[in-house]
Design an enzyme around this catalytic site. Structure first.
Site, PDB file in Angstrom:
ATOM      1  N   GLU A  56     -10.289   5.660   4.276  1.00 35.58           N
ATOM      2  CA  GLU A  56     -11.042   6.715   4.955  1.00 35.58           C
ATOM      3  C   GLU A  56     -11.468   6.281   6.359  1.00 35.58           C
ATOM      4  O   GLU A  56     -11.434   7.080   7.307  1.00 35.58           O
ATOM      5  CB  GLU A  56     -12.297   7.091   4.147  1.00 35.58           C
ATOM      6  CG  GLU A  56     -11.994   7.592   2.741  1.00 35.58           C
ATOM      7  CD  GLU A  56     -12.070   6.500   1.686  1.00 35.58           C
ATOM      8  OE1 GLU A  56     -12.664   6.750   0.629  1.00 35.58           O
ATOM      9  OE2 GLU A  56     -11.535   5.389   1.942  1.00 35.58           O
ATOM     10  N   CYS A  79     -16.137   5.315  -1.703  1.00 38.29           N
ATOM     11  CA  CYS A  79     -17.151   4.399  -2.236  1.00 38.29           C
ATOM     12  C   CYS A  79     -18.516   4.707  -1.635  1.00 38.29           C
ATOM     13  O   CYS A  79     -18.635   5.249  -0.530  1.00 38.29           O
ATOM     14  CB  CYS A  79     -16.754   2.950  -1.985  1.00 38.29           C
ATOM     15  SG  CYS A  79     -16.666   2.495  -0.243  1.00 38.29           S
ATOM     16  N   CYS A  88     -17.952   4.179   2.331  1.00 36.35           N
ATOM     17  CA  CYS A  88     -17.160   5.215   3.012  1.00 36.35           C
ATOM     18  C   CYS A  88     -17.816   6.593   2.972  1.00 36.35           C
ATOM     19  O   CYS A  88     -17.657   7.382   3.904  1.00 36.35           O
ATOM     20  CB  CYS A  88     -15.774   5.307   2.381  1.00 36.35           C
ATOM     21  SG  CYS A  88     -14.760   3.836   2.647  1.00 36.35           S
ATOM     22  N   ASP A 204      16.189 -23.132 -18.008  1.00 35.39           N
ATOM     23  CA  ASP A 204      16.617 -22.564 -16.729  1.00 35.39           C
ATOM     24  C   ASP A 204      16.133 -23.364 -15.525  1.00 35.39           C
ATOM     25  O   ASP A 204      16.666 -23.205 -14.426  1.00 35.39           O
ATOM     26  CB  ASP A 204      16.097 -21.127 -16.598  1.00 35.39           C
ATOM     27  CG  ASP A 204      16.726 -20.188 -17.620  1.00 35.39           C
ATOM     28  OD1 ASP A 204      17.690 -20.598 -18.289  1.00 35.39           O
ATOM     29  OD2 ASP A 204      16.249 -19.053 -17.745  1.00 35.39           O
TER      30      ASP A 204
END
Length: 376
Positions: A56, A79, A88, A204
């Site tokens: 934002e 938030c 925000c 491996d």
């Protein structure tokens, strides 16, 4: 175009922007934002990195004074608390935004509806739930960590057309194409941990690193009950370049544990009644370490235990047009399995791609996205 269709259009763009933060923002959520004035997009942004400005704030900075009277589309509730960055919701209010359209509520206990409450108290029209299903899928790892404390578990394997991950002599290089293996490197570059069993690590001798490096450097985790991994293995020799966590039981000899510690590996003692219980304890520990996404690359026993315990959330499988035969050649998933086909683990809306000669199939297991109606 009707308002509801227009809202979905802009929200899909916000979701697209949010994806750019994948691998950079965790354990924070992926968030994208679009600001629209009339028919014009005047601001866009996304959460780019953990601790950085939120989506934002980026979009408002782009929009500037033109934000007053506009509509803000955001993939997650703004938030309302002071964290690593300022909240925000007050910034949205101060910018003069007239209308906020959000895809998803933020279940984080310091937000949890308070952001929407602040916006409404300031006279802003708030619309929730636009493209909610897509937003839940996008932030499923974040939502799972919040609700369960466990990371999102991604199972990956490459197999032949007849379902084998190696020949009967245990040779497995290479089943899939180089292009398919590059996708695996991309996956490795955005996760917090990569898990393999001791058998796979020994047979491996992998590095388990992303090449080229990705957004994150994963901790390489080896399930090695007796601390038997060789000092000369690539994992141990490179422990100073990328973290290595060896998961042992209390049965491991002190000299072997000390040998691995001296080589730079971290040791985590994990006792349980069986392999599956040990894995569950490990995932709980990784969740405590704020790891959001973990990739499990095998082998058969590890994947089988995870599936039996219903701990796998997402699958990435590479199927090569090769046949090796043999009743003793291993398949990707061991364990007890299911008794009836009706109980088979199923991917929800799987995606199929052709990568060179290989078929790449990936998707989320049914019922694994937190908050969806079919989620157990």
């Amino acid at each position: 175009m009707q308002q509801s269709e227009l809202d979905s259009w802009h929200m899909r763009r916000a979701l697209e922007l949010a994806d750019h933060g994948q691998g950079f923002v965790e354990p924070n959520p992926l968030v994208g934002c679009v600001i629209v004035r009339g028919a014009e997009v005047i601001g866009e942004g996304w959460h780019r990195r953990h601790g950085g400005p939120h989506a934002e704030i980026e979009a408002l900075a782009m929009a500037g004074s033109r934000a007053a009277g506009s509509t803000l589309y955001v993939t997650l509730e703004p938030c309302s608390h002071q964290g690593k960055t300022p909240p925000c919701a007050p910034a949205v209010i101060n910018a003069g935004i007239r209308r906020v359209v959000a895809a998803l509520d933020d279940p984080f206990d310091q937000v949890a509806g308070r952001g929407f409450q602040q916006l409404r108290a300031a006279g802003i029209d708030v619309i929730r739930g636009v493209c909610e299903a897509e937003a839940r899928r996008q932030n499923a790892p974040y939502l799972k960590c919040l609700t369960t404390g466990f990371p999102w578990v991604i199972a990956k394997w490459a197999m032949t057309l007849d379902g084998k991950i190696a020949t009967h002599t245990r040779d497995s290089r290479w089943i899939s194409s180089e292009a398919s293996r590059q996708i695996v490197h991309d996956l490795r570059g955005r996760v917090d941990a990569i898990i393999v069993g001791q058998g796979t690590a020994t047979a491996d001798n992998p590095l388990l690193t992303a090449r080229p490096p990705g957004a994150r450097t994963a901790t390489r985790v080896v399930l090695d009950r007796l601390a038997s991994l060789a000092t000369e293995s690539q994992l141990v020799r490179t422990s100073n370049e990328a973290p290595v966590l060896i998961v042992v039981s209390s049965d491991a000899k002190k000299k072997d544990v000390d040998r691995l510690k001296a080589a730079g590996c971290e040791i985590f003692v994990c006792d349980g009644h069986d392999h599956a219980e040990q894995l569950e304890q490990l995932l709980e520990e990784l969740g405590r370490r704020k790891m959001t996404n973990v990739l499990v690359e095998g082998g058969q026993t590890v994947l089988g235990a995870l599936f039996d315990r219903q701990l796998v959330d997402e699958v990435h499988a590479f199927i090569a047009p090769k046949l090796v035969g043999s009743a003793t050649a291993p398949g990707p998933i061991g364990g007890s399995g299911v008794q009836k086909m009706a109980a088979a683990w199923k991917l929800e809306t799987p995606q199929y791609e052709q990568i060179g000669e290989d078929l790449y199939l990936h998707g989320v297991l049914r019922g694994r996205i937190p908050g969806n109606p079919d989620c157990a």
